[in-house]
Design a protein around this motif. Structure first.
Motif, mmCIF file in Angstrom:
data_model
loop_
_atom_site.group_PDB
_atom_site.id
_atom_site.type_symbol
_atom_site.label_atom_id
_atom_site.label_comp_id
_atom_site.label_asym_id
_atom_site.label_seq_id
_atom_site.Cartn_x
_atom_site.Cartn_y
_atom_site.Cartn_z
ATOM 1 N N ALA A 202 0.833 -1.206 0.000
ATOM 2 C CA ALA A 202 0.000 0.000 0.000
ATOM 3 C C ALA A 202 0.867 1.254 0.000
ATOM 4 C CB ALA A 202 -0.928 -0.008 1.205
ATOM 5 N N GLU A 203 1.909 1.278 0.825
ATOM 6 C CA GLU A 203 2.804 2.439 0.894
ATOM 7 C C GLU A 203 3.565 2.612 -0.417
ATOM 8 O OE1 GLU A 203 4.694 5.769 1.995
ATOM 9 O OE2 GLU A 203 3.104 4.774 3.160
ATOM 10 N N LYS A 231 10.814 -5.510 -6.313
ATOM 11 C CA LYS A 231 11.783 -6.602 -6.139
ATOM 12 C C LYS A 231 12.972 -6.134 -5.312
ATOM 13 C CE LYS A 231 14.414 -10.034 -8.786
ATOM 14 N NZ LYS A 231 14.706 -10.549 -10.164
ATOM 15 N N LEU A 232 13.441 -4.910 -5.590
ATOM 16 C CA LEU A 232 14.549 -4.352 -4.816
ATOM 17 C C LEU A 232 14.143 -4.074 -3.373
ATOM 18 C CD1 LEU A 232 16.052 -1.841 -7.419
ATOM 19 C CD2 LEU A 232 17.092 -3.972 -6.607
ATOM 20 N N ILE A 233 12.936 -3.559 -3.193
ATOM 21 C CA ILE A 233 12.436 -3.272 -1.844
ATOM 22 C C ILE A 233 12.394 -4.547 -1.003
ATOM 23 C CG2 ILE A 233 10.336 -2.650 -0.550
ATOM 24 C CD1 ILE A 233 9.808 -0.557 -2.747
ATOM 25 N N LEU A 234 11.918 -5.627 -1.598
ATOM 26 C CA LEU A 234 11.852 -6.904 -0.888
ATOM 27 C C LEU A 234 13.255 -7.461 -0.643
ATOM 28 C CD1 LEU A 234 8.822 -8.532 -2.753
ATOM 29 C CD2 LEU A 234 8.863 -7.651 -0.409
ATOM 30 N N ALA A 235 14.145 -7.296 -1.620
ATOM 31 C CA ALA A 235 15.518 -7.787 -1.459
ATOM 32 C C ALA A 235 16.234 -7.053 -0.328
ATOM 33 C CB ALA A 235 16.285 -7.632 -2.766
ATOM 34 N N GLU A 236 15.934 -5.742 -0.174
ATOM 35 C CA GLU A 236 16.546 -4.937 0.888
ATOM 36 C C GLU A 236 15.800 -5.054 2.215
ATOM 37 O OE1 GLU A 236 19.336 -3.126 0.743
ATOM 38 O OE2 GLU A 236 19.722 -3.720 -1.332
ATOM 39 N N ASP A 237 14.673 -5.776 2.187
ATOM 40 C CA ASP A 237 13.848 -5.982 3.384
ATOM 41 C C ASP A 237 13.424 -4.652 4.019
ATOM 42 O OD1 ASP A 237 12.459 -7.587 5.153
ATOM 43 O OD2 ASP A 237 14.131 -7.778 6.565
ATOM 44 N N LEU A 238 12.985 -3.732 3.159
ATOM 45 C CA LEU A 238 12.551 -2.428 3.646
ATOM 46 C C LEU A 238 11.138 -2.505 4.219
ATOM 47 C CD1 LEU A 238 13.835 -0.111 0.754
ATOM 48 C CD2 LEU A 238 14.996 -0.764 2.875
ATOM 49 N N THR A 239 10.849 -1.616 5.156
ATOM 50 C CA THR A 239 9.531 -1.531 5.779
ATOM 51 C C THR A 239 8.780 -0.333 5.203
ATOM 52 O OG1 THR A 239 10.271 -0.067 7.557
ATOM 53 C CG2 THR A 239 10.541 -2.465 7.901
ATOM 54 N N PRO A 240 7.481 -0.242 5.483
ATOM 55 C CA PRO A 240 6.747 0.950 5.028
ATOM 56 C C PRO A 240 7.375 2.244 5.535
ATOM 57 C CG PRO A 240 5.211 -0.757 5.702
ATOM 58 C CD PRO A 240 6.561 -1.255 6.053
ATOM 59 N N ALA A 241 7.893 2.212 6.771
ATOM 60 C CA ALA A 241 8.541 3.409 7.326
ATOM 61 C C ALA A 241 9.806 3.759 6.541
ATOM 62 C CB ALA A 241 8.874 3.195 8.795
ATOM 63 N N LEU A 251 13.189 12.334 -3.284
ATOM 64 C CA LEU A 251 13.457 11.173 -4.127
ATOM 65 C C LEU A 251 13.060 9.889 -3.395
ATOM 66 C CD1 LEU A 251 16.934 12.100 -5.621
ATOM 67 C CD2 LEU A 251 14.824 11.725 -6.917
ATOM 68 N N PRO A 252 12.389 8.973 -4.074
ATOM 69 C CA PRO A 252 12.024 7.712 -3.425
ATOM 70 C C PRO A 252 13.250 6.839 -3.190
ATOM 71 C CG PRO A 252 11.486 7.625 -5.752
ATOM 72 C CD PRO A 252 11.934 9.031 -5.471
ATOM 73 N N LYS A 253 13.138 5.937 -2.247
ATOM 74 C CA LYS A 253 14.215 4.972 -2.019
ATOM 75 C C LYS A 253 14.433 4.152 -3.303
ATOM 76 C CE LYS A 253 15.188 5.280 2.515
ATOM 77 N NZ LYS A 253 14.356 6.439 2.851
ATOM 78 N N LEU A 254 15.690 3.885 -3.604
ATOM 79 C CA LEU A 254 16.048 3.085 -4.774
ATOM 80 C C LEU A 254 15.440 3.679 -6.049
ATOM 81 C CD1 LEU A 254 15.314 -0.327 -3.039
ATOM 82 C CD2 LEU A 254 17.586 0.596 -3.485
ATOM 83 N N HIS A 255 15.527 5.003 -6.157
ATOM 84 C CA HIS A 255 14.825 5.712 -7.226
ATOM 85 C C HIS A 255 15.317 5.366 -8.631
ATOM 86 C CE1 HIS A 255 18.280 8.398 -6.408
ATOM 87 N NE2 HIS A 255 18.250 8.582 -7.712
#
Length: 279
Positions: A202-203, A231-241, A251-255
């Motif tokens: 959702a985020e 895919k990158l977000i999951l690989a980096e194990d990022l959270t909504p925060a 700029l978004p993370k991993l832009h």
């Protein structure tokens, strides 16, 4: 013979209607849409769904329509004649079959993909009118006429880089793949990442649509790019925060997965500067 999407490809109702209409009419399906919206993949999934072989013709800026039919290698024949090669007496030895020839002579019905037709010269579509209409062409070097044993399902994609001739458009069934709404995009993501957490998705999608709707953006990120980003977000194990954008640059993370040119990166940096200056 009906296409209803596949387990790996989320097809909207209007897209399935378009595919099935083209199959029923036996006309080429011309599919337009933003790059990265699954136009090329559609042909592969249609072939899989209908259980048909796929013949792919990827068009480049230098591609000529004749190459889709056949090419006559006169240079090799001349060289072989100078060397006394016996092959030189049979002209068929120097005919290279193109993708249309392969589709026409197939023992079973096939799906023929003509990918990114708008990359080629403006005359390219006109040069294929008769062959796609009559499903036959003449080989001048051998005097034979090649006719389709079974009319292939023809899917033609275009990124809308140039206008296609009216005579060509008249022979096609047309469909424009609109960028998916949030609900459809969630279904697409679920196919690729079935275990992604709802709060994270959702985020991510909220930010993604905000980025796409940013005024002045030169290239809007596509479906394929949001899948890369997730895919990158999951690989980096990022959270909504973790995904919350820094107000100092926006700029978004991993832009780099979403923004593909320096102008768009500079746009977000400029917007952040203006926001800080307005405080």
């Amino acid at each position: 013979m009906k296409f209803n999407g596949t387990a790996d490809y989320v097809a909207t109702e209007d897209l399935t209607v378009a595919v099935n209409a083209a199959v029923t009419l036996e006309r080429p399906l011309l599919v337009k849409g933003e790059p990265g919206t699954g136009k090329t993949e559609l042909a592969r999934q249609v072939a899989m769904s209908l259980g048909l072989p796929l013949v792919e013709w990827h068009v480049k800026s230098t591609t000529k329509a004749q190459q889709g039919l056949y090419e006559y290698d006169a240079v090799s024949r001349l060289r072989d004649s100078q060397l006394g090669d016996e092959r030189v007496h049979e002209v068929k030895n120097y005919i290279r079959k193109g993708k249309l020839w392969q589709a026409f002579e197939a023992d079973t019905k096939v799906v023929l993909l003509i990918d990114e037709i708008d990359k080629a010269d403006i005359e390219f579509p006109n040069d294929l009118l008769q062959e796609l209409d009559r499903m036959e062409f003449h080989v001048y070097e051998t005097g034979e006429t090649i006719r389709a044993r079974q009319r292939p399902v023809v899917i033609i994609t275009s990124n809308n880089e140039k206008e296609l001739p009216d005579a060509f458009l008249r022979r096609c069934f047309f469909h424009y793949i609109r960028f998916p709404e949030a609900e459809t995009l969630q279904r697409i993501v679920a196919v690729h990442f079935p275990r992604i957490k709802e709060t994270l998705l959702a985020e991510a999608l909220t930010q993604f649509y905000e980025i796409r709707e940013t005024p002045g953006l030169k290239k809007k990120p596509s479906t394929s790019e949001v899948l890369d980003w997730l895919k990158l977000i999951l690989a980096e194990d990022l959270t909504p925060a973790d995904l919350k954008r820094d107000p100092r640059q926006l700029l978004p993370k991993l832009h780099g997965a979403l923004l593909k040119n320096e102008q768009d990166v500079a746009l977000f940096e400029r917007l952040a500067f203006m926001a800080r200056a307005g405080r």
